[in-house]
Scaffold this active site. Structure first.
Site, PDB file in Angstrom:
ATOM      1  N   HIS A  62       0.811  -1.209   0.000  1.00 57.90           N
ATOM      2  CA  HIS A  62       0.000   0.000   0.000  1.00 57.90           C
ATOM      3  C   HIS A  62       0.851   1.270   0.000  1.00 57.90           C
ATOM      4  O   HIS A  62       1.931   1.302   0.570  1.00 57.90           O
ATOM      5  CB  HIS A  62      -0.893   0.040   1.244  1.00 57.90           C
ATOM      6  CG  HIS A  62      -1.823  -1.122   1.339  1.00 57.90           C
ATOM      7  ND1 HIS A  62      -2.297  -1.572   2.541  1.00 57.90           N
ATOM      8  CD2 HIS A  62      -2.367  -1.927   0.396  1.00 57.90           C
ATOM      9  CE1 HIS A  62      -3.095  -2.604   2.344  1.00 57.90           C
ATOM     10  NE2 HIS A  62      -3.153  -2.839   1.049  1.00 57.90           N
ATOM     11  N   LYS A  71       5.700   5.987   7.573  1.00 52.43           N
ATOM     12  CA  LYS A  71       5.082   5.136   8.593  1.00 52.43           C
ATOM     13  C   LYS A  71       6.146   4.621   9.557  1.00 52.43           C
ATOM     14  O   LYS A  71       7.179   4.116   9.134  1.00 52.43           O
ATOM     15  CB  LYS A  71       4.396   3.929   7.944  1.00 52.43           C
ATOM     16  CG  LYS A  71       3.251   4.297   7.031  1.00 52.43           C
ATOM     17  CD  LYS A  71       2.668   3.068   6.361  1.00 52.43           C
ATOM     18  CE  LYS A  71       1.531   3.451   5.417  1.00 52.43           C
ATOM     19  NZ  LYS A  71       0.991   2.267   4.734  1.00 52.43           N
ATOM     20  N   TYR A 131       0.842   1.537  13.704  1.00 56.42           N
ATOM     21  CA  TYR A 131       1.662   2.418  12.888  1.00 56.42           C
ATOM     22  C   TYR A 131       1.183   3.847  12.983  1.00 56.42           C
ATOM     23  O   TYR A 131       0.003   4.137  13.028  1.00 56.42           O
ATOM     24  CB  TYR A 131       1.762   1.950  11.435  1.00 56.42           C
ATOM     25  CG  TYR A 131       0.483   1.732  10.685  1.00 56.42           C
ATOM     26  CD1 TYR A 131       0.067   2.625   9.709  1.00 56.42           C
ATOM     27  CD2 TYR A 131      -0.293   0.605  10.906  1.00 56.42           C
ATOM     28  CE1 TYR A 131      -1.089   2.409   8.983  1.00 56.42           C
ATOM     29  CE2 TYR A 131      -1.453   0.384  10.200  1.00 56.42           C
ATOM     30  CZ  TYR A 131      -1.847   1.280   9.231  1.00 56.42           C
ATOM     31  OH  TYR A 131      -3.006   1.065   8.520  1.00 56.42           O
ATOM     32  N   ASP A 168      -6.099  -5.992  -2.317  1.00 53.04           N
ATOM     33  CA  ASP A 168      -4.729  -6.485  -2.393  1.00 53.04           C
ATOM     34  C   ASP A 168      -4.560  -7.544  -3.484  1.00 53.04           C
ATOM     35  O   ASP A 168      -3.519  -7.613  -4.130  1.00 53.04           O
ATOM     36  CB  ASP A 168      -4.286  -7.031  -1.042  1.00 53.04           C
ATOM     37  CG  ASP A 168      -4.166  -5.931   0.011  1.00 53.04           C
ATOM     38  OD1 ASP A 168      -4.156  -4.743  -0.368  1.00 53.04           O
ATOM     39  OD2 ASP A 168      -4.094  -6.260   1.197  1.00 53.04           O
TER      40      ASP A 168
END
Length: 181
Positions: A62, A71, A131, A168
């Site tokens: 992603h 992140k 995250y 995905d």
């Protein structure tokens, strides 16, 4: 905090100093000064996320093509194999990836800067993944590169096929994906 540059130098493996005894443990999971020193500049986080996934779930790869997110990721329950892919066309490491085992036990964190696609696969029975991001979630800018892209050839530690979301499973190939300049 110990900071280690990986084969893509901007991606950092961060290891906190853990104080343990028979009662348990304590560590600083984040310290702004130490993090800024490791990264070499001030980074601000605007959003914290928490996901729980079952074994063999693969999330990724992603990224957001606009409002790119850096992140800082870690696992608080279980174990994952975490991957960052450089998708900055102007970078000498464009199209390269790094992967690290992150777990509740090893307490390691990974800094994935803006300009990278990110994903992970759950190795334990389940995992909880935290995250912090440097920009807000923007679904209209969200993109996905398929996890098993032949050009990237990520060496996922798989036992069988992963469990994927529809998004995905239908990710773009690296060759056709929108990337950063």
């Amino acid at each position: 905090m110990k900071s280690t540059q990986l084969t893509i130098p901007e991606v950092l493996l961060l290891e906190p100093r853990v104080f343990s005894d028979e009662r348990g443990f304590f560590f600083e999971s984040f310290n702004q000064r130490a993090f800024d020193s490791a990264v070499g500049k001030h980074i601000s986080f605007v959003q914290s996320n928490h996901s729980r996934s079952m074994q063999h779930v693969l999330r990724g790869l992603h990224y957001q093509i606009k409002q790119a997110q850096g992140k800082l990721v870690r696992v608080v329950v279980g174990e994952v194999f975490d991957v960052a892919v450089d998708i900055r066309r102007s970078s000498p490491t464009f199209g390269q990836w790094v992967g690290e085992i992150l777990s509740a036990e090893n307490k390691k964190q990974l800094w994935v800067p803006p300009g990278f696609a990110h994903g992970f696969i759950v190795l334990s029975e389940h995992a909880e993944f935290l995250y912090n991001t440097t920009d807000y979630w923007a679904p209209e800018h969200e993109r996905c590169i398929v996890w098993n892209d032949a050009t990237l050839a990520i060496d996922w530690p798989l036992k069988g096929k992963p469990a994927l979301s529809e998004k995905d499973a239908c990710g773009a190939t690296f060759e056709t994906a929108e990337v950063y300049d």
